[in-house]
Design a protein around this motif. Structure first.
Motif, mmCIF file in Angstrom:
data_model
loop_
_atom_site.group_PDB
_atom_site.id
_atom_site.type_symbol
_atom_site.label_atom_id
_atom_site.label_comp_id
_atom_site.label_asym_id
_atom_site.label_seq_id
_atom_site.Cartn_x
_atom_site.Cartn_y
_atom_site.Cartn_z
ATOM 1 N N LEU A 107 47.337 34.328 119.053
ATOM 2 C CA LEU A 107 47.921 35.561 118.609
ATOM 3 C C LEU A 107 46.709 36.222 117.910
ATOM 4 C CD1 LEU A 107 50.330 37.247 118.389
ATOM 5 C CD2 LEU A 107 51.033 35.970 116.168
ATOM 6 N N ARG A 108 46.041 35.724 117.206
ATOM 7 C CA ARG A 108 44.669 36.494 116.375
ATOM 8 C C ARG A 108 43.893 37.354 117.461
ATOM 9 N NH1 ARG A 108 43.311 32.736 111.322
ATOM 10 N NH2 ARG A 108 45.426 32.512 110.564
ATOM 11 N N LEU A 109 43.643 36.636 118.718
ATOM 12 C CA LEU A 109 42.731 37.269 119.643
ATOM 13 C C LEU A 109 43.364 38.411 120.415
ATOM 14 C CD1 LEU A 109 41.005 33.945 120.893
ATOM 15 C CD2 LEU A 109 39.871 36.003 119.820
ATOM 16 N N ILE A 110 44.625 38.016 120.456
ATOM 17 C CA ILE A 110 45.488 39.209 121.194
ATOM 18 C C ILE A 110 45.469 40.299 120.113
ATOM 19 C CG2 ILE A 110 47.767 40.122 121.657
ATOM 20 C CD1 ILE A 110 48.390 37.242 122.820
ATOM 21 N N GLY A 111 45.536 40.154 118.766
ATOM 22 C CA GLY A 111 45.353 41.098 117.720
ATOM 23 C C GLY A 111 44.036 41.836 117.850
ATOM 24 N N LEU A 118 41.990 49.945 120.947
ATOM 25 C CA LEU A 118 42.226 51.110 120.285
ATOM 26 C C LEU A 118 40.793 51.621 119.960
ATOM 27 C CD1 LEU A 118 45.031 50.591 117.659
ATOM 28 C CD2 LEU A 118 44.853 52.021 119.448
ATOM 29 N N ALA A 119 39.977 51.128 119.772
ATOM 30 C CA ALA A 119 38.413 51.389 119.526
ATOM 31 C C ALA A 119 37.795 51.927 120.612
ATOM 32 C CB ALA A 119 37.491 50.211 118.890
ATOM 33 N N ILE A 120 37.935 51.349 121.779
ATOM 34 C CA ILE A 120 37.728 51.733 123.058
ATOM 35 C C ILE A 120 38.222 53.089 123.147
ATOM 36 C CG2 ILE A 120 37.583 51.200 125.641
ATOM 37 C CD1 ILE A 120 35.317 49.646 123.881
ATOM 38 N N TRP A 121 39.361 53.213 123.168
ATOM 39 C CA TRP A 121 40.295 54.465 123.387
ATOM 40 C C TRP A 121 39.349 55.717 122.630
ATOM 41 C CZ3 TRP A 121 43.543 57.129 119.840
ATOM 42 C CH2 TRP A 121 44.207 58.363 120.429
ATOM 43 N N VAL A 156 45.413 50.283 124.624
ATOM 44 C CA VAL A 156 46.098 48.716 124.156
ATOM 45 C C VAL A 156 46.525 47.771 125.024
ATOM 46 C CG1 VAL A 156 48.068 48.441 122.682
ATOM 47 C CG2 VAL A 156 46.513 50.542 122.101
ATOM 48 N N ILE A 157 46.879 48.165 126.161
ATOM 49 C CA ILE A 157 47.481 47.198 126.989
ATOM 50 C C ILE A 157 46.103 46.174 127.711
ATOM 51 C CG2 ILE A 157 48.273 46.823 129.413
ATOM 52 C CD1 ILE A 157 50.434 49.108 128.558
ATOM 53 N N PHE A 158 44.975 46.999 127.869
ATOM 54 C CA PHE A 158 43.867 46.428 128.105
ATOM 55 C C PHE A 158 43.538 45.429 127.325
ATOM 56 C CE2 PHE A 158 39.108 46.559 127.473
ATOM 57 C CZ PHE A 158 38.869 45.664 128.589
ATOM 58 N N GLY A 159 43.342 46.054 125.773
ATOM 59 C CA GLY A 159 42.698 45.067 124.944
ATOM 60 C C GLY A 159 43.732 43.856 124.682
ATOM 61 N N SER A 160 44.786 44.134 124.918
ATOM 62 C CA SER A 160 45.792 42.903 124.401
ATOM 63 C C SER A 160 45.755 41.866 125.637
ATOM 64 C CB SER A 160 47.358 43.517 124.137
ATOM 65 O OG SER A 160 47.447 44.472 123.215
ATOM 66 N N VAL A 161 46.071 42.291 126.626
ATOM 67 C CA VAL A 161 45.790 41.404 127.988
ATOM 68 C C VAL A 161 44.337 40.665 127.949
ATOM 69 C CG1 VAL A 161 45.672 41.365 130.498
ATOM 70 C CG2 VAL A 161 47.525 42.566 129.252
ATOM 71 N N PHE A 166 41.509 35.830 127.247
ATOM 72 C CA PHE A 166 40.310 35.281 126.556
ATOM 73 C C PHE A 166 40.734 34.042 125.987
ATOM 74 C CE2 PHE A 166 37.425 34.774 122.999
ATOM 75 C CZ PHE A 166 36.226 34.791 123.695
ATOM 76 N N ALA A 167 41.866 34.350 125.153
ATOM 77 C CA ALA A 167 41.974 33.185 124.274
ATOM 78 C C ALA A 167 42.621 31.836 125.331
ATOM 79 C CB ALA A 167 43.316 33.408 123.485
ATOM 80 N N LEU A 168 43.555 32.103 126.361
ATOM 81 C CA LEU A 168 44.004 31.121 127.102
ATOM 82 C C LEU A 168 42.535 30.203 128.091
ATOM 83 C CD1 LEU A 168 47.077 32.632 128.703
ATOM 84 C CD2 LEU A 168 46.988 31.106 126.698
ATOM 85 N N VAL A 169 41.682 31.177 128.295
ATOM 86 C CA VAL A 169 40.683 30.526 129.025
ATOM 87 C C VAL A 169 39.447 30.087 128.387
ATOM 88 C CG1 VAL A 169 38.535 31.248 130.959
ATOM 89 C CG2 VAL A 169 41.221 32.033 131.109
ATOM 90 N N THR A 170 39.154 30.581 127.040
ATOM 91 C CA THR A 170 37.950 30.276 126.356
ATOM 92 C C THR A 170 38.495 29.255 125.352
ATOM 93 O OG1 THR A 170 36.906 32.360 126.855
ATOM 94 C CG2 THR A 170 36.003 31.051 124.964
ATOM 95 N N ASP A 171 38.029 28.115 125.027
ATOM 96 C CA ASP A 171 38.444 27.337 123.903
ATOM 97 C C ASP A 171 37.420 27.567 122.798
ATOM 98 O OD1 ASP A 171 39.380 25.187 122.399
ATOM 99 O OD2 ASP A 171 38.382 23.881 123.303
ATOM 100 N N LEU A 172 38.006 28.250 121.748
ATOM 101 C CA LEU A 172 37.388 28.456 120.635
ATOM 102 C C LEU A 172 38.100 27.691 119.358
ATOM 103 C CD1 LEU A 172 36.917 32.367 120.443
ATOM 104 C CD2 LEU A 172 35.284 30.543 121.084
ATOM 105 N N ARG A 173 39.097 26.860 119.647
ATOM 106 C CA ARG A 173 39.671 26.147 118.444
ATOM 107 C C ARG A 173 38.681 25.188 117.809
ATOM 108 N NH1 ARG A 173 44.292 25.669 122.520
ATOM 109 N NH2 ARG A 173 42.708 24.708 123.391
ATOM 110 N N SER A 174 37.910 24.517 118.650
ATOM 111 C CA SER A 174 36.971 23.438 118.097
ATOM 112 C C SER A 174 35.652 24.200 117.475
ATOM 113 C CB SER A 174 36.360 22.660 119.147
ATOM 114 O OG SER A 174 35.778 23.309 120.169
ATOM 115 N N ARG A 175 35.604 25.481 117.486
ATOM 116 C CA ARG A 175 34.423 26.282 117.022
ATOM 117 C C ARG A 175 34.441 26.361 115.601
ATOM 118 N NH1 ARG A 175 30.586 28.789 115.083
ATOM 119 N NH2 ARG A 175 29.775 30.744 115.760
ATOM 120 N N SER A 176 33.584 25.798 114.776
ATOM 121 C CA SER A 176 33.657 26.292 113.550
ATOM 122 C C SER A 176 32.655 27.644 113.084
ATOM 123 C CB SER A 176 32.672 25.115 112.533
ATOM 124 O OG SER A 176 32.602 25.273 111.340
#
Length: 183
Positions: A107-111, A118-121, A156-161, A166-176
């Motif tokens: 959820l944080r990566l979607i945010g 928004l920044a890209i727009w 916004v749709i682009f960024g949220s998707v 990115f969150a589903l494919v990339t495993d950042l959970r183990s990243r400190s």
């Protein structure tokens, strides 16, 4: 094992499914979602205006191809940014507030993707595109809906998707976040 390889392993750089792949895939799928919105609203935006910003004729799927490439490049920029310590530390922080502390990394990566969209727009179609169109002087690109609500919604749709994929494919959970990415 070196500190660099530990870090690369933690962010998935050395794996087949690392942040570059997650970023590129998220960017492509996000651009497809954005493109579909544009296609429903005004098909000429994808087929004529996007090639027009490069001075190209609207031929076949050229506009779609350019749009997807834009998405991949912006997706890679997103991935590069969110895997840097300064942004990753903010995304992975454990806030004191109850509502924020219950949100997961996805959820944080979607945010983060939402904010990135928004920044890209705000930067590309509102600031860069008018200057670019003036510089190349093409008539087709002048019909580009830069400030339209559909453009903002599409980004916004682009960024949220992008953030979701990115969150589903990339495993950042183990990243400190304390582990530096650069050597």
């Amino acid at each position: 094992m070196s500190a660099e390889s530990d870090t690369q392993s933690a962010v998935g750089i050395e794996n087949a499914i690392g942040w570059p792949l997650g970023s590129a895939l998220g960017g492509a799928i996000g651009a497809l979602a954005f493109g579909l919105l544009m296609w429903v609203y005004d098909p000429d935006t994808v087929s004529a205006a996007i090639p027009g910003i490069y001075g190209l004729d609207p031929v076949g799927v050229v506009g779609w191809g350019i749009h997807i490439v834009h998405g991949i490049l912006l997706g890679l920029l997103f991935g590069l940014l969110v895997t840097r310590n300064v942004f990753l530390g903010v995304i992975m922080t454990s806030p004191e507030t109850g509502a924020l502390s219950r949100t997961g990394l996805t959820l944080r990566l979607i945010g983060a993707g939402f904010v990135f969209g928004l920044a890209i727009w705000a930067i590309l179609p509102l600031l860069v595109l008018p200057v670019w169109i003036e510089a190349i002087g093409t008539g087709t690109a002048t019909e580009f809906p830069t400030t339209a609500i559909e453009s903002m919604l599409g980004h916004v749709i682009f960024g949220s998707v992008l953030g979701l994929v990115f969150a589903l494919v990339t495993d950042l959970r183990s990243r400190s976040p304390e582990t530096p990415l650069e050597g």
